[in-house]
Design a protein around this motif. Structure first.
Motif, PDB file in Angstrom:
ATOM      1  N   PRO A   1      43.726 -59.468 -49.763  1.00 53.36           N
ATOM      2  CA  PRO A   1      42.756 -58.956 -48.774  1.00 53.36           C
ATOM      3  C   PRO A   1      41.460 -58.476 -49.416  1.00 53.36           C
ATOM      4  CG  PRO A   1      44.961 -58.124 -48.311  1.00 53.36           C
ATOM      5  CD  PRO A   1      45.018 -58.774 -49.658  1.00 53.36           C
ATOM      6  N   PHE A   2      41.552 -57.808 -50.564  1.00 54.53           N
ATOM      7  CA  PHE A   2      40.345 -57.340 -51.253  1.00 54.53           C
ATOM      8  C   PHE A   2      39.550 -58.530 -51.794  1.00 54.53           C
ATOM      9  CE2 PHE A   2      43.538 -53.958 -51.603  1.00 54.53           C
ATOM     10  CZ  PHE A   2      42.856 -52.927 -50.969  1.00 54.53           C
ATOM     11  N   ALA A   3      40.265 -59.561 -52.252  1.00 54.25           N
ATOM     12  CA  ALA A   3      39.587 -60.775 -52.706  1.00 54.25           C
ATOM     13  C   ALA A   3      38.807 -61.410 -51.556  1.00 54.25           C
ATOM     14  CB  ALA A   3      40.604 -61.772 -53.271  1.00 54.25           C
ATOM     15  N   GLY A   4      39.368 -61.350 -50.348  1.00 51.88           N
ATOM     16  CA  GLY A   4      38.667 -61.892 -49.189  1.00 51.88           C
ATOM     17  C   GLY A   4      37.363 -61.168 -48.909  1.00 51.88           C
ATOM     18  N   ILE A   5      37.380 -59.850 -49.016  1.00 56.60           N
ATOM     19  CA  ILE A   5      36.162 -59.068 -48.803  1.00 56.60           C
ATOM     20  C   ILE A   5      35.102 -59.429 -49.839  1.00 56.60           C
ATOM     21  CG2 ILE A   5      35.209 -56.729 -48.806  1.00 56.60           C
ATOM     22  CD1 ILE A   5      37.958 -55.777 -47.767  1.00 56.60           C
ATOM     23  N   VAL A   6      35.532 -59.551 -51.104  1.00 59.05           N
ATOM     24  CA  VAL A   6      34.604 -59.910 -52.177  1.00 59.05           C
ATOM     25  C   VAL A   6      34.042 -61.316 -51.952  1.00 59.05           C
ATOM     26  CG1 VAL A   6      34.418 -60.348 -54.657  1.00 59.05           C
ATOM     27  CG2 VAL A   6      35.709 -58.373 -53.831  1.00 59.05           C
ATOM     28  N   ALA A   7      34.886 -62.255 -51.512  1.00 53.51           N
ATOM     29  CA  ALA A   7      34.430 -63.628 -51.271  1.00 53.51           C
ATOM     30  C   ALA A   7      33.379 -63.674 -50.172  1.00 53.51           C
ATOM     31  CB  ALA A   7      35.614 -64.516 -50.908  1.00 53.51           C
TER      32      ALA A   7
END
Length: 403
Positions: free
Chosen positions: A72-78
């Motif tokens: 989920p945090f990777a999604g925000i960064v992407a």
């Protein structure tokens, strides 16, 4: 301006971006299972470690835990900084962390490298899912979500088979297989670009004001729960089937390999047909058909004393899972606004691995209470109920269209 691909403008098989994204998809199954054939050898290699038995068994699920926590945090960064850098960084980290087991001196450090590998998988899967939504629409998007399931199945079959062969030479050699991901990097570097931040274009017309479905967050939450439950059910096969087969008197290692191989082959083949089937019966019909196939498969497992029933069960479960899995991604990409596709992809990725991680935790007490047959029968009933619910949804949708 870069446009979203349509079937008439650029067939999906001729788009190098689609090939690069399928390469990325093939890595995800490799992450967990590639070292499975090497586990007994690793346990013997590090026999001096008092925790060797536990740590070797944790090496396979360790990446799942990292993916569930990080995706989920990777999604925000992407969404904020772009998908290209995340995908390339994920593949580079995948190679480094995956191959680390070749040289690391002990099991605790290898276990730590497996956790880092899970972070790499979170980067890859999140960026890849968002890019499918950015680059493709309509039939091409549905086709690619199906093809990525095929890539995972056939990639897993190839990599795991290769790992079984090299593990007979040395238990460390399967870690070298992760280095094959480096071959994919040049194509990804050349063809993967971040889409423009402005409104996407479909058929030459900009989609101004496309903010996703008004209730996309609530619908995505329901989709995430359903996907987690589906993966928790499906993961009964790789986590419990070997123990069940041993109770049935089979040579469990050989038969488990055959059953899981059929599961992957069936899933890979049916995922290739996903676009045609989805176009014919739409998403509710896909869920009805997929869950019904899985229900019949689990209902057949208690009759595993007969090998034909066992193999038929594996084929049906693999086919059913391959039909429903692409729909989660396709529907989520249709619901979420372009600016939140990374977040949607990250949450969906996390739900897959949460379901996998929870599967043995929930199924093991059920087996203790009801036995394997009770587990499989009750799973079949649950899947049948899910198929009926999807069928009712399909009927309501059909009546709405006629009205």
């Amino acid at each position: 301006m870069e446009s979203v691909v349509t079937a008439k403008e650029n067939p999906i098989w001729q788009d190098p971006r689609a090939i690069a994204l399928l390469m990325a998809a093939s890595l995800t199954t490799m992450a967990n299972a590639t070292i499975s054939p090497a586990l007994p050898g690793l346990e013997r290699l590090f026999a001096g470690d008092p925790n060797a038995a536990m740590l070797t068994r944790l090496l396979v699920p360790a990446p799942s835990l990292s993916v569930a926590l990080c995706a989920p945090f990777a999604g925000i960064v992407a969404d904020r900084f772009g998908r290209r850098a995340m995908l390339l960084a994920g593949v580079i980290l995948f190679v480094i962390a995956g191959c680390a087991g070749l040289v690391l001196p002990d099991l605790p450090s290898i276990f730590a490298s497996r956790l880092v590998l899970g972070v790499a998988v979170a980067f890859i899967m999140t960026a890849q899912t968002a890019l499918i939504g950015d680059y493709f629409s309509g039939d091409d998007r549905n086709a690619l979500t199906g093809l990525q399931i095929s890539a995972r199945n056939f990639g897993g079959l190839i990599f795991i088979s290769l790992a079984g062969w090299v593990a007979s030479i040395s238990p460390r050699l399967p870690f070298a297989i992760y280095g094959l991901a480096a071959i994919f990097l040049p194509l990804m570097w050349l063809v993967i670009t971040d889409p423009p931040r402005s409104a996407p274009v479909i058929g030459g017309r900009p989609m101004n004001g496309h903010d996703g479905h008004p209730s996309w967050r609530a619908l995505l939450a329901l989709l995430v729960l359903l996907q987690a439950a589906t993966n928790m059910i499906f993961f009964l096969m790789p986590t419990q089937i070997s123990f069940f087969l041993e109770m049935q008197g089979y040579e469990s290692a050989v038969m488990t390999g055959m059953v899981l191989g059929m599961l992957m082959i069936s899933g890979g083949c049916f995922a290739l047909l996903y676009r045609r089937i989805q176009r014919a019966i739409d998403y509710p019909g896909i869920f009805t058909l997929g869950y019904a196939a899985m229900a019949i498969g689990f209902a057949l497992l208690p009759f595993a004393a007969a090998a034909p029933a066992l193999f038929t069960a594996a084929l049906l479960i693999g086919a059913g899972y391959a039909l429903v899995s692409p729909s989660f991604i396709a529907i989520a990409l249709n619901l979420a606004p372009p600016s939140s596709r990374g977040l949607a992809g990250g949450i969906l990725t996390a739900s897959i691995f949460i379901g996998q991680f929870c599967s043995p935790l929930i199924s093991t007490p059920l087996i203790a209470a009801h036995g394997y047959r009770g587990l499989f029968w009750n799973t079949a009933l649950l899947l049948a109920a899910m198929a009926i619910a999807a069928g009712l949804a399909a009927g309501v949708k059909s009546m709405g269209k006629k009205g």
